[in-house]
Design a protein around this motif. Structure first.
Motif, mmCIF file in Angstrom:
data_model
loop_
_atom_site.group_PDB
_atom_site.id
_atom_site.type_symbol
_atom_site.label_atom_id
_atom_site.label_comp_id
_atom_site.label_asym_id
_atom_site.label_seq_id
_atom_site.Cartn_x
_atom_site.Cartn_y
_atom_site.Cartn_z
ATOM 1 N N MET A 194 -3.834 -12.623 -0.118
ATOM 2 C CA MET A 194 -2.527 -12.052 -0.462
ATOM 3 C C MET A 194 -2.232 -10.855 0.425
ATOM 4 O O MET A 194 -1.143 -10.723 0.944
ATOM 5 C CB MET A 194 -2.564 -11.633 -1.937
ATOM 6 N N THR A 195 -3.226 -9.994 0.587
ATOM 7 C CA THR A 195 -3.006 -8.837 1.450
ATOM 8 C C THR A 195 -2.649 -9.294 2.840
ATOM 9 O O THR A 195 -1.818 -8.690 3.511
ATOM 10 C CB THR A 195 -4.262 -7.956 1.527
ATOM 11 N N VAL A 196 -3.292 -10.399 3.257
ATOM 12 C CA VAL A 196 -3.008 -10.913 4.594
ATOM 13 C C VAL A 196 -1.550 -11.307 4.692
ATOM 14 O O VAL A 196 -0.867 -11.000 5.657
ATOM 15 C CB VAL A 196 -3.891 -12.141 4.889
ATOM 16 N N LEU A 210 0.989 -10.322 2.860
ATOM 17 C CA LEU A 210 2.022 -9.344 2.562
ATOM 18 C C LEU A 210 1.795 -7.986 3.222
ATOM 19 O O LEU A 210 2.483 -7.033 2.907
ATOM 20 C CB LEU A 210 2.138 -9.160 1.049
ATOM 21 N N LEU A 239 5.355 -1.581 3.385
ATOM 22 C CA LEU A 239 5.268 -1.304 1.953
ATOM 23 C C LEU A 239 3.829 -1.004 1.575
ATOM 24 O O LEU A 239 3.525 -0.076 0.823
ATOM 25 C CB LEU A 239 5.779 -2.510 1.175
ATOM 26 N N SER A 240 2.933 -1.816 2.136
ATOM 27 C CA SER A 240 1.517 -1.643 1.863
ATOM 28 C C SER A 240 1.067 -0.244 2.244
ATOM 29 O O SER A 240 0.365 0.434 1.503
ATOM 30 C CB SER A 240 0.735 -2.686 2.650
ATOM 31 N N ILE A 267 2.487 2.407 -0.238
ATOM 32 C CA ILE A 267 1.799 2.489 -1.523
ATOM 33 C C ILE A 267 0.405 3.074 -1.336
ATOM 34 O O ILE A 267 -0.077 3.858 -2.144
ATOM 35 C CB ILE A 267 1.732 1.106 -2.177
ATOM 36 N N GLU A 268 -0.217 2.719 -0.225
ATOM 37 C CA GLU A 268 -1.560 3.206 0.017
ATOM 38 C C GLU A 268 -1.581 4.724 0.185
ATOM 39 O O GLU A 268 -2.563 5.383 -0.121
ATOM 40 C CB GLU A 268 -2.131 2.517 1.264
ATOM 41 N N HIS A 316 -3.159 7.129 -5.911
ATOM 42 C CA HIS A 316 -2.798 6.306 -7.064
ATOM 43 C C HIS A 316 -3.528 6.667 -8.351
ATOM 44 O O HIS A 316 -3.060 6.401 -9.424
ATOM 45 C CB HIS A 316 -3.013 4.838 -6.750
ATOM 46 N N PHE A 346 0.175 6.862 -10.713
ATOM 47 C CA PHE A 346 0.754 5.764 -11.494
ATOM 48 C C PHE A 346 0.751 6.015 -13.007
ATOM 49 O O PHE A 346 1.779 5.814 -13.661
ATOM 50 C CB PHE A 346 0.069 4.448 -11.140
ATOM 51 N N VAL A 350 3.513 8.641 -13.745
ATOM 52 C CA VAL A 350 4.852 8.085 -13.602
ATOM 53 C C VAL A 350 5.176 7.179 -14.774
ATOM 54 O O VAL A 350 6.264 7.234 -15.359
ATOM 55 C CB VAL A 350 4.971 7.304 -12.278
ATOM 56 N N VAL A 400 -3.099 -18.065 -4.745
ATOM 57 C CA VAL A 400 -3.029 -17.243 -3.532
ATOM 58 C C VAL A 400 -3.757 -15.922 -3.732
ATOM 59 O O VAL A 400 -4.135 -15.264 -2.782
ATOM 60 C CB VAL A 400 -1.579 -16.926 -3.082
ATOM 61 N N GLN A 447 -7.691 -9.343 -7.861
ATOM 62 C CA GLN A 447 -6.221 -9.442 -7.879
ATOM 63 C C GLN A 447 -5.788 -10.617 -8.750
ATOM 64 O O GLN A 447 -4.855 -10.521 -9.546
ATOM 65 C CB GLN A 447 -5.690 -9.639 -6.453
ATOM 66 N N TRP A 494 -8.313 3.141 -12.942
ATOM 67 C CA TRP A 494 -6.984 3.598 -13.362
ATOM 68 C C TRP A 494 -6.182 2.454 -13.968
ATOM 69 O O TRP A 494 -5.379 2.666 -14.877
ATOM 70 C CB TRP A 494 -6.229 4.248 -12.208
ATOM 71 N N ILE A 505 4.722 -1.287 -11.021
ATOM 72 C CA ILE A 505 3.822 -0.151 -10.891
ATOM 73 C C ILE A 505 2.375 -0.578 -11.064
ATOM 74 O O ILE A 505 1.465 -0.017 -10.480
ATOM 75 C CB ILE A 505 4.206 0.954 -11.894
ATOM 76 N N ILE A 524 -2.435 -5.275 -5.369
ATOM 77 C CA ILE A 524 -2.333 -6.270 -4.310
ATOM 78 C C ILE A 524 -2.310 -5.615 -2.936
ATOM 79 O O ILE A 524 -2.867 -6.124 -1.975
ATOM 80 C CB ILE A 524 -1.073 -7.129 -4.528
ATOM 81 N N PHE A 525 -1.689 -4.439 -2.862
ATOM 82 C CA PHE A 525 -1.474 -3.864 -1.540
ATOM 83 C C PHE A 525 -2.543 -2.872 -1.100
ATOM 84 O O PHE A 525 -2.747 -2.683 0.086
ATOM 85 C CB PHE A 525 -0.105 -3.187 -1.484
ATOM 86 N N ILE A 526 -3.186 -2.209 -2.017
ATOM 87 C CA ILE A 526 -4.141 -1.203 -1.584
ATOM 88 C C ILE A 526 -5.475 -1.854 -1.299
ATOM 89 O O ILE A 526 -6.148 -2.340 -2.192
ATOM 90 C CB ILE A 526 -4.305 -0.107 -2.657
#
Lengths: 70, 825
Positions: free
Chosen positions: A1-3, A5, A9-10, A13-14, A18, A22, A25, B191, B196, B266, B509, B515-517
């Motif tokens: 998935m990381t691949v 996307l 954006l990645s 967020i990084e 976090h 999060f 918020v 996927v 994840q 977290w 959130i 997924i991204f970090i």
């Protein structure tokens, strides 16, 4: 998935720390939603509430709206 | 205003009601069978499509999507027409909705029985059926929004809000959880990988409970309870508050299904906090439902319908208190992987969904058949039998959960596991399982009474295909004269968008960062993709439902690491499409089944005999037989396709590996066959059992492969020159203070636990490579951890550089020298 996307954006967020960001918020968001909802319901008029409550009964007792089931 | 006359459609309602009852019986029948299978494994009959691993997903799907799903549609089609004062938008779409849904259910039953499954709980169906579900869901959405558009009342009643939230959220959940890469018509890979996949799955699983089993039923509650009690809902204000807080909060709580598992901290904390907050709106709903009956309690004595509602709503309150309790980490440590989870789910399903459905059906049939209920007395008997059934179901399971968890965690005075054989903790539960099956059978027999009662009712009346009603047409007013507070109830589109945002925030959130970090999934260098044979074995493991009874998740408790081995790490699962962590241990955890030096390891011969006839090895085992593993072949023609699909989702097989994968497969299979042959067992490379053994022998082998090298104290070379950059050293200090200071002092001066790191004396050598080696490999018997499993590679270099930088810093309170003198040049 990381691949699939990996994107700016990645990286955005990084960049956020976090572990604190999060939860804080989300708590703030919830408090806002909750306060908003409370203010909203307090502003509803008695007449409006009675009308809304009786929507399921409109097919039967059209004349006498029911007040709190009394 | 012009008074218009129109007709409500009852035919769609009748179709869905009949389907509800039919699938209810099917789902509960399968439930009773699998409950008995846990007590009497012979009932698996040694046949693949009747084995527990295949039937359990059929049971859950039949109950959730067939029984409850059809009940939702029946209630929604009935109530939305009346609440909106209009005929359903399209009868034809309603019929497509109905037959489409039944087709999905039938396909689900057939494909799951055949072993076509994604193994993701409550989303087991393969991709073509997923697409069909999406289509039918869109058809229903058009019908709902179409009906709303042509309504004759200005404002939307609270039930309609719940229906809108249901439709939107289920669509989001279904689409994102079902993202998968097809391999063939009935095989796909998620996927998402590992952690994840687990987080997305439980974001889905939790919210399927929320938005399929809860919100539509709350909508139904807000319509049918006032109707049955003949008095309006207790508080309209409470219903507004209930709605918004519930849909906002629910979406966050998913990670409470993954406490103490290999998930970032977290995320777990977020799940816990929101689960606790969820008590408030849930109880708001319960209070609102129950207080609607105030002043009508005398009627509860006679009316079976009201009895069903009172107990159903109370059970909703109890379940929504129990759920948050189970989300506390200390409670979850006891409850998870035991029957408590199953008991919790069934109180919700049997009492909340079941009883609300029964109440609704007993109310609906006389209405649409224009008659009175055939027998109020029989309905009352139904109520008491099924209430008794729930008690017989739930109490033994709670009992069994505590029995088993206490046995798992019991140590002897010498510090050894009191019940080292997992089976001991299972055989003790069998009396409870028998009682539970009895409870299920009682509940099912109540269902038979319902059928008799409703058939008699239908025969005594005449079905009204449609009902006449009249209402003034909704005249489009110019600008709304309302003072601003009721603007939302009269604007369905605006309402839907805001509801969508409320639901989406939680998903955004919580899910996106995971997924991204990348750093949330630290990679472990020794973890490699599965070999082709192991991949085939893994797919067999999936298709036979092994994950329904065997978890692959060792939690960081001593009772688990003693029993199974090293606890599970996030980085181990990076090639697991999908994850197979599981939720219930009817058998032992298998995460360390492939660790040759571990307690869970079994030889190829053992596995072979165990699959063929588990009782030949363990007399009392409840594991079913898998004789077909020894007669059926794996399909090697699928190997290249599987490899290519995996490559597409980021598994690093070399380019062109798909073409030679089968050679590797045969090579690995030949070794297992040889091993078996040496032990007097004749089989061939293509048999399924060989692939299963290969897969089981891989589980956990990756991270332990390196552990073995450590024991030989393999010397490592520091991959970089010690860093001298100020910023790097500062972050090195942070890492040091967080991880090392507890044993080596804030400034490296040493304390009662660990040696001084700033003097010239070293226990394991003082060169850069020596320091790197002992930090990376650790010295577990002395309490020094192997930090290469716990820190990222960069961080490891940075912290070692920091340690080198504080040499000769002469901190205060320095510990006396230990080890040998090492002079640096």
């Amino acid at each position: 998935m990381t691949v699939m996307l990996a994107s700016p954006l990645s990286r955005f967020i990084e960049g956020i720390n976090h572990s604190n960001f999060f939860p804080i918020v989300s708590l703030i968001l919830f408090i806002l939603v909750f306060i908003g909802a409370v203010i909203w319901v307090l502003r509803l008029s008695k007449d409006f509430r009675t009308r809304m409550k009786n929507i399921p009964f409109n097919d039967e007792n059209k004349q006498n709206l029911k007040e709190d089931g009394k | 205003m012009e008074q218009q006359t129109f007709y409500y459609d009852n035919k769609i309602v009748r179709l869905f009601s009949i389907a509800t009852i039919f699938w209810g019986v099917v789902g509960m029948l399968v439930g009773v069978l699998i409950a008995l299978q846990l007590a009497f494994p012979a009932l698996n009959f040694g046949v693949d499509f009747l084995s527990y691993g295949r039937l359990r997903p059929i049971h859950t799907n039949a109950v959730i999507f067939a029984f409850v799903g059809n009940a939702i549609f029946a209630g929604l089609y009935y109530s939305m027409q009346r609440l909106l004062k209009t005929r359903v938008f399209s009868y034809q779409l309603g019929i497509i909705n109905f037959w489409g849904w039944q087709l999905i259910i039938a396909l689900a039953a057939i494909t799951l029985a055949m072993g076509y499954t994604t193994t993701k709980e409550y989303a087991e169906l393969e991709w073509p059926i997923d697409i069909l579900i999406a289509v039918v869901w869109v058809v229903y959405s058009i019908n709902l929004f179409g009906t709303i558009a042509k309504r004759r009342v200005k404002h939307l009643y609270v039930s309609i809000w719940f229906y809108i939230a249901t439709v939107l959220t289920i669509a989001i959940l279904h689409i994102f959880n079902s993202l998968e890469i097809p391999v063939s018509l009935f095989k796909s890979y998620s996927v998402y990988a590992g952690v994840q996949d687990a987080i997305v799955q439980w974001w889905y699983g939790h919210n399927a409970v929320a938005f399929f089993l809860t919100t539509p039923f709350l909508g139904l509650m807000y319509y049918f309870v006032p109707k049955a009690a003949n008095r309006p809902v207790y508080s309209y204000r409470l219903s507004v508050l209930h709605f918004w807080t519930l849909i906002f909060l629910y979406i966050w709580a998913g990670p409470h299904h993954l406490l103490y598992q290999a998930v970032p901290d977290w995320v777990q904390s977020l799940g816990v906090v929101f689960s606790i907050m969820l008590i408030a709106p849930s109880w708001g709903g319960m209070v609102n439902g129950l207080l609607t009956l105030r002043g009508a309690w005398d009627r509860v004595r006679e009316s079976a319908i009201l009895k069903f509602y009172v107990v159903g709503i109370t059970a909703y309150g109890m379940s929504t208190l129990e759920g948050p309790a189970l989300s506390l980490k200390n409670v979850n440590a006891i409850s998870h992987f035991t029957d408590w989870t199953v008991g919790h789910a069934h109180v919700g399903a049997l009492a909340w969904n079941g009883f609300l459905t029964f109440g609704m059906l007993y109310w609906l049939f006389p209405k649409i058949f224009k008659t009175k209920l055939f027998s109020e007395k029989l309905a009352n008997i139904h109520f008491w039998i099924s209430t008794l059934g729930i008690l017989f179901y739930a109490i033994p399971l709670y009992w069994s959960a505590f029995t088993q968890t206490l046995m798992w965690k019991q140590f002897t005075e010498d510090g050894l596991l009191a019940y080292p054989n997992f089976l001991e903790t299972v055989t003790r539960l069998i009396p409870m399982y028998v009682t539970r099956a009895l409870g299920g059978a009682l509940y099912l027999s109540g269902m038979i009474l319902l059928i008799y009662n409703l058939v008699k009712t239908a025969k005594s009346g005449k079905f009204a295909h449609q009902e006449e009603d009249s209402a003034p047409s909704l005249i489009k007013e110019k600008k709304s004269s309302e003072k601003g507070h009721s603007w939302l109830e009269s604007k369905p589109v605006r309402f839907a968008i805001i509801a969508f945002i409320a639901v989406a925030i939680g998903g955004l959130i919580q899910i996106l960062p995971v997924i991204f970090i990348k750093s949330n999934v630290p990679t472990i260098s020794s973890v490699k993709p599965y070999t082709p044979l192991e991949l085939q074995g893994r797919d067999l493991y999936i298709s036979n439902g092994c994950a329904t009874c065997h978890t692959q998740m060792v939690r960081p408790f001593r009772s688990e690491t003693e029993r199974y081995g090293e606890y599970s790490k996030v980085g181990e699962f990076v090639y697991d499409h999908p994850h197979l962590w599981g939720t219930k241990r009817n058998g032992p955890d298998l995460a360390r089944a492939g660790v040759a030096t571990g307690k869970m390891y079994k030889t190829a011969t053992w596995h072979y005999n165990h699959f063929l006839d588990p009782k030949s090895i363990e007399k009392q085992t409840i594991m079913p037989k898998y004789p077909w593993f020894n007669t059926r072949n794996i399909d090697t023609s699928s190997t290249p396709k599987k490899i290519r699909a995996m490559q597409k989702i980021g598994v690093p097989y070399p380019n062109g590996y798909d073409k030679i994968a089968n050679q590797d497969l045969m090579k690995q299979a030949a070794e297992i066959v040889k091993d078996l042959k040496n032990n007097g067992i004749a089989t061939d490379e293509l048999k399924q059992v060989v692939a299963m053994i290969a897969y089981l022998h891989r589980l956990g082998a990756d991270i332990m492969a390196e552990k073995k090298d450590d024991q030989q104290n393999q010397k490592l070379k520091m991959p970089v020159e010690p860093l001298t950059d100020e910023a790097k050293l500062a972050s090195g200090k942070d890492i040091y203070v967080k991880n090392c200071a507890a044993c080596h002092g804030q400034l490296g001066e040493g304390n009662q636990i660990g040696p001084n790191l700033t003097d010239k004396y070293w226990l394991h050598g003082g060169s850069n490579d020596d320091i790197y080696t002992i930090t990376a490999n650790g010295f577990p018997s002395k309490g020094m951890q192997a930090w290469k499993y716990l820190l990222k590679e960069d961080d490891l270099n940075i912290v070692v550089s920091y340690i080198i930088s504080i040499l000769d810093s002469n901190p205060p309170n320095a510990k006396a020298a230990q080890g040998e003198l090492f002079e640096r040049k």
